[in-house]
Design a protein around this motif. Structure first.
Motif, PDB file in Angstrom:
ATOM      1  N   LYS A  21       0.797  -1.219   0.000  1.00 42.71           N
ATOM      2  CA  LYS A  21       0.000   0.000   0.000  1.00 42.71           C
ATOM      3  C   LYS A  21       0.833   1.274   0.000  1.00 42.71           C
ATOM      4  O   LYS A  21       0.284   2.367  -0.130  1.00 42.71           O
ATOM      5  CB  LYS A  21      -0.934   0.025   1.217  1.00 42.71           C
ATOM      6  CG  LYS A  21      -2.053  -1.004   1.167  1.00 42.71           C
ATOM      7  CD  LYS A  21      -3.072  -0.742   2.250  1.00 42.71           C
ATOM      8  CE  LYS A  21      -4.251  -1.712   2.143  1.00 42.71           C
ATOM      9  NZ  LYS A  21      -5.340  -1.383   3.086  1.00 42.71           N
ATOM     10  N   CYS A  37      -2.786   2.993  -2.766  1.00 42.36           N
ATOM     11  CA  CYS A  37      -4.253   2.837  -2.761  1.00 42.36           C
ATOM     12  C   CYS A  37      -4.852   4.197  -2.421  1.00 42.36           C
ATOM     13  O   CYS A  37      -5.440   4.396  -1.356  1.00 42.36           O
ATOM     14  CB  CYS A  37      -4.675   1.783  -1.743  1.00 42.36           C
ATOM     15  SG  CYS A  37      -3.915   0.152  -1.978  1.00 42.36           S
ATOM     16  N   GLU A  43      -8.279   5.065  -0.849  1.00 39.40           N
ATOM     17  CA  GLU A  43      -8.576   4.787   0.552  1.00 39.40           C
ATOM     18  C   GLU A  43      -8.466   6.039   1.427  1.00 39.40           C
ATOM     19  O   GLU A  43      -8.951   6.063   2.546  1.00 39.40           O
ATOM     20  CB  GLU A  43      -7.645   3.704   1.089  1.00 39.40           C
ATOM     21  CG  GLU A  43      -7.866   2.340   0.475  1.00 39.40           C
ATOM     22  CD  GLU A  43      -7.016   1.270   1.141  1.00 39.40           C
ATOM     23  OE1 GLU A  43      -6.280   1.608   2.091  1.00 39.40           O
ATOM     24  OE2 GLU A  43      -7.087   0.102   0.717  1.00 39.40           O
ATOM     25  N   CYS A  60      -4.566  -6.086  -2.872  1.00 41.74           N
ATOM     26  CA  CYS A  60      -3.947  -5.328  -1.778  1.00 41.74           C
ATOM     27  C   CYS A  60      -4.881  -4.238  -1.279  1.00 41.74           C
ATOM     28  O   CYS A  60      -5.069  -4.064  -0.076  1.00 41.74           O
ATOM     29  CB  CYS A  60      -2.634  -4.717  -2.253  1.00 41.74           C
ATOM     30  SG  CYS A  60      -1.864  -3.597  -1.058  1.00 41.74           S
ATOM     31  N   CYS A  61      -5.456  -3.482  -2.206  1.00 41.69           N
ATOM     32  CA  CYS A  61      -6.289  -2.324  -1.842  1.00 41.69           C
ATOM     33  C   CYS A  61      -7.712  -2.747  -1.481  1.00 41.69           C
ATOM     34  O   CYS A  61      -8.294  -3.627  -2.131  1.00 41.69           O
ATOM     35  CB  CYS A  61      -6.339  -1.319  -2.993  1.00 41.69           C
ATOM     36  SG  CYS A  61      -4.718  -0.688  -3.481  1.00 41.69           S
TER      37      CYS A  61
END
Length: 320
Positions: free
Chosen positions: A94, A110, A113, A134-135
């Protein structure tokens, strides 16, 4: 050699996260700057000036191509690993980070987010992990009762709040993402965002210094008399901000976020603003840096994911 006529048909519009888009050595076209260890020259393969890199020709026999190397600067220590100044590293899927003369700077991979979608378009917005990715993704309530996931390809254009109206005379509507979390839970770190508040009206990365709390004042920021958390506290006296061996011209009395006795709770900035601070060094150098000023803090249980600190649903929008 530089061309007589500039041909910028293959000019990139953007670069990878953390890589600067700069003008080439011929002052013709925009190029993605070369990083540490990359091949370079004085024309189209320029080293990243924002990482304090230069093209080293000492190992080149012909003198046509060199290798990007970092100027002498203080290294960084990350989880016990020594990282040389100018180097880029990725501590997690991230984050992409770099070392700049002893200070770490990070960009979120990301980015969505760090921005809460509009409440009327995404009721009860919440981040939900996705298996194999991952995100996390933003999930919203729907009239049918079945949660819906926002499409990432339209997230920034359709679901993010319009920011300042911008300069109508120039036709540039200013846009900016939320400031990311501070890279350090104590001591001086950096926070980043993407904004087009510049003369070119282009989205660019902005960086500001931040300090959630000092590392050496844990006792004064710990709650007393049976309280679970100390939400925030001002410094007892005015002090200079110290950065890379240089200090601010003015003194400040900053507000810090406190600590919690319970391990499942933490206090982080809720609303902030950004101030421009002048620094002066012993060798006579002077420069300006953006610095985060904490206006208020909040204590919560979202401590496991530091990326969510500045994007909690229902939190106030971070100010400029």
């Amino acid at each position: 050699l530089c061309p007589r006529v500039c041909d910028c048909q293959s000019e990139p519009r953007s670069c990878q996260v953390g890589v600067s888009l700069v003008t080439d050595g011929c002052n013709c076209c925009k190029v993605c700057a070369r990083q540490v260890g990359d091949e370079c020259n004085d024309q189209e393969k320029v080293c990243d000036p924002h990482r304090n890199l230069f093209c080293d020709y000492s190992g080149s026999r012909s003198g046509d191509l060199g290798v990007c190397r970092a100027q002498n600067g203080r290294p960084c220590m990350h989880d016990g690993t020594r990282i040389s100044s100018g180097s880029m590293f990725q501590p997690s899927c991230k984050l992409r980070c770099w070392c700049m003369d002893g200070a770490e700077g990070c960009m979120p991979l990301c980015a969505h987010e760090t921005q809460v979608p509009l409440a009327h378009l995404c009721p009860n917005a919440r981040l939900q992990p996705v298996q194999g990715e991952c995100c996390s993704r933003w999930v919203c309530d729907s009239p049918s009762g079945v949660p819906i996931s926002l499409p990432l390809e339209r997230f920034w254009s359709d679901y993010v709040s319009d920011t300042e109206a911008g300069d109508r005379r120039s036709g540039c509507r200013q846009q900016a993402s939320m400031w990311s979390h501070c890279t350090k839970t104590c001591g001086l770190g950096v926070s980043t965002r993407v904004s087009n508040a510049n003369t070119e009206c282009k989205l660019k990365r902005e960086v500001r210094l931040c300090e959630v709390r000092p590392c050496h004042q844990a006792q004064s920021l710990t709650p007393k008399y049976g309280k679970r958390c100390m939400k925030q506290k001002r410094a007892p006296h005015k002090e200079h901000i110290v950065y890379s061996g240089c200090r601010s011209v003015r003194t400040y009395k900053p507000r810090y976020c406190g600590l919690c006795k319970a391990d499942d709770r933490c206090c982080t900035p809720k609303t902030t603003r950004t101030s421009t601070v002048r620094f002066e060094c012993e060798d006579g150098r002077a420069f300006y840096k953006r610095v985060m000023v904490i206006k208020s803090c909040r204590c919560h249980r979202y401590c496991s994911d530091v990326m969510a600190w500045n994007s909690l649903p229902g939190s106030s929008r971070l100010r400029h």
